[in-house]
Motif scaffolding. Structure first.
Motif, mmCIF file in Angstrom:
data_model
loop_
_atom_site.group_PDB
_atom_site.id
_atom_site.type_symbol
_atom_site.label_atom_id
_atom_site.label_comp_id
_atom_site.label_asym_id
_atom_site.label_seq_id
_atom_site.Cartn_x
_atom_site.Cartn_y
_atom_site.Cartn_z
ATOM 1 N N GLY A 129 3.621 3.529 6.941
ATOM 2 C CA GLY A 129 3.497 3.671 5.391
ATOM 3 C C GLY A 129 2.593 2.542 4.979
ATOM 4 N N LEU A 130 2.443 1.299 5.550
ATOM 5 C CA LEU A 130 1.501 0.306 4.939
ATOM 6 C C LEU A 130 0.015 0.768 5.405
ATOM 7 N N PRO A 180 -3.126 -6.681 1.930
ATOM 8 C CA PRO A 180 -2.159 -6.098 0.978
ATOM 9 C C PRO A 180 -1.590 -6.923 -0.067
ATOM 10 N N VAL A 232 -1.101 3.809 5.862
ATOM 11 C CA VAL A 232 -0.970 5.168 4.805
ATOM 12 C C VAL A 232 -1.614 4.570 3.636
ATOM 13 N N THR A 233 -1.106 3.368 2.869
ATOM 14 C CA THR A 233 -1.528 2.918 1.733
ATOM 15 C C THR A 233 -2.684 2.261 1.884
ATOM 16 N N HIS A 234 -3.124 1.548 2.900
ATOM 17 C CA HIS A 234 -4.239 0.880 3.025
ATOM 18 C C HIS A 234 -5.002 1.489 4.177
#
Length: 569
Positions: free
Chosen positions: A17-18, A325, A20-22
């Motif tokens: 998930g991390l 992040p 995917v967002t970066h």
């Protein structure tokens, strides 16, 4: 269970998930699991690798990228990563001058990182370590384990990330990291343990009003429990202990105010202000104050303070740009710790035989203080849970206003609630207090039955004009309307005890709201969930008229139910 985590591979799923967002910055490798920065700074000669048990996010993954780490190895929740994760992450990211491993001082982490060091050395890769051991609570003279590694890890990784981007060598980075650790100490407290992902229950029990002092980030119990002091007192105590443990040097610090998972930004920013004040009082300048959740302990309700005594150039390293992040300030903001406090307001001497509306204010303050928690619990069932604190805080401020200015009690209540108490009910109560103040004789005598009836009726009309509520809507209007009706058409006994009769009517009206379906206010949003719960605002009206009866008719007011009884649920 209180966590929304997948039943299988929660740590891997969170890592994905991390990424995917970066997507431009982070890559995930899953066999074994580690994360790498896609675009490390081209000037780096040494890779920075860290990691540890999950459940402490945003540490360490929040510092992955330029200006931070090259690789992160997440273990399972509160469990160290395997040495293979560390070894392969280091192989994948090592630069021409090797790799520096940043390790928190826990036995599992130390062992697995050291095995990875042996394997890397066997492969001919230059490697060094920085061991973070900042936790003051575990600074025990005869301990072979040493201090735990906690939130100062954030400071170490941020400063080393900036130094690595500037092309520092392996030896320089290792020496700088050790220097930062030696000049950093942390201390943590908790009001509630984290929830165990296995049992769904708190990892340990803390009675109400008790703090665990010196907790660890894996839910380890503190060095002692203590009765919870005011937060300013707590911050000053922690500040004194941290400053005493720091090595000597320039009186300039970086202050990290870290939430342990369930601590709000409102709390952390308040603590930050108190910490800066405490440091300033002790002659220490806060060059940087950094509030936020950086090293959590799942959902523990608590916070930690980290102080790092700064050396020349460290503020520049902190302010260096990052692409991670977790964001950091781009510029150093110097905080003025020595701002003068406002001059105290002169307080006139108080009479020991307070009468009239000031006595009503004092009695109401006592009652509200006694039942504040009850009102809060009721409001949590039907609203947002802030009513008890808002009411109690407003009444306290009114007492101070009366002391400072000498105004009558109900006039002070009106002033504070109309002008300073927010929310829905605060200004509405201000209207009620305003009308009651208008009929309170200046000589300390009670208002007449006619005057009390007129004031109550006028307040009811004003509140209905403003708020639009009608009797039956399950609001404070239900208690006030019942009171106004009784005063307008008093029973025979009201001639001798008008305040007691008014209070009895207010209590009946307030308790009757438990059977109503709310049609106004936040309680209307929860539908049938509010049935069976009396409206907190209506109860506060009943408590006000109870205070009037207690002051002006103490002999007949004894027949009224106790405030704790009518607010219990």
């Amino acid at each position: 269970m209180t966590y929304f985590l997948p039943e299988t591979d929660p740590v891997l799923t969170a890592a994905r998930g991390l990424a995917v967002t970066h997507p431009e910055a982070i890559a995930v490798h899953d066999a074994p699991l580690y994360l790498t920065a896609r675009s490390p700074h081209p000037g780096r000669r040494v890779a920075l690798v860290s990691g540890g048990g999950s459940g402490h996010e945003p540490l360490h993954t929040g510092l992955l990228g330029r200006g931070g780490l090259d690789a992160v190895c997440p273990g399972q929740v509160f469990a160290s990563p395997h040495n293979r994760q560390i070894y392969e992450a280091s192989l994948a990211t090592a630069k021409r001058d090797g790799v520096l491993l940043i390790v928190k001082n826990y036995t599992g982490d130390v062992i697995n990182f050291q095995i990875a060091v042996e394997r890397l050395r066997h492969d001919g890769i230059p490697v060094a370590t920085v061991l973070v051991d900042d936790d003051l609570a575990t600074d025990i003279a005869d301990s072979a384990t040493g201090r735990r590694g906690t939130a100062a890890t954030v400071v170490v990784e941020k400063l080393l990330g900036a130094a690595a981007d500037r092309g520092a060598t392996l030896e320089e980075l290792a020496a700088l990291g050790s220097r930062i650790v030696s000049r950093s100490r942390s201390l943590a407290v908790a009001a509630r343990a984290q929830t165990s992902p296995t049992t769904g229950e708190p990892a340990f029990d803390l009675p109400a009003g008790i703090l665990d002092y010196g907790v660890g980030i894996h839910g380890e119990r503190g060095i002692r429990t203590m009765v919870r002091p005011p937060v300013g007192t707590l911050v000053r105590q922690m500040t004194d202990e941290l400053l005493a443990a720091l090595p000597p040097g320039p009186d300039e610090v970086l202050a990290l105010v870290n939430g342990l998972g369930a601590t709000t930004s409102l709390e952390l920013h308040s603590i930050s202000a108190l910490l800066v004040d405490a440091l300033g009082e002790r002659g220490v300048r806060t060059a940087l104050v950094v509030p936020g959740t950086y090293t959590s302990a799942l959902d523990m309700a608590g916070f930690s303070l980290t102080l790092t005594r700064l050396e020349e150039g460290w503020t520049d390293l902190w302010a260096a740009p990052t692409d991670t992040p977790l964001s950091f300030p781009k510029h150093v903001i110097a905080v003025d710790s020595g701002a003068p406090s406002p001059a105290p307001v002169a307080t006139p001497p108080l009479a020991d035989d307070r009468q009239g509306s000031r006595a009503v204010l004092d009695r109401y303050a006592l009652i509200v203080t006694q039942v504040r928690d009850n009102l809060t619990k009721l409001d949590q069932l039907v609203g947002d849970g802030d009513f008890g604190d808002n009411l109690a805080g407003g009444v306290r401020r009114a007492g101070r206003r009366a002391d400072e200015t000498g105004v009558e009690g109900t006039a002070a209540l009106a002033d504070v609630f109309l002008n300073e108490v927010g929310g829905t009910s605060g200004p509405l109560f201000g209207l009620l207090f305003q009308h009651l103040a208008a009929v309170s004789p200046a000589d300390g005598q009670p208002p007449s039955l006619t005057a009390l009836a007129d004031a109550t009726g006028a307040a009811l009309a004003a509140i209905q004009r403003v708020g639009g509520a009608a009797p039956g809507d399950c609001t404070l209007v239900d208690a006030l309307a019942a009171t106004a009706d009784t005063l307008a058409s008093p029973p025979p006994e009201a001639a001798e005890a008008p305040f007691t009769c008014a209070a009895e009517a207010a209590v009946r009206g307030a308790l009757a709201t438990a059977s109503l379906r709310a049609r106004r206010g936040r309680a209307s949003y929860v539908g049938d969930h509010a049935l069976g719960v009396p409206d907190p605002g209506a109860l506060a009206v009943a408590l006000l008229y109870t205070a009037l009866a207690d002051v002006y008719e103490p002999s007949t007011a004894t027949r009224l139910p106790a405030p704790g009884y009518i607010t219990a649920h």
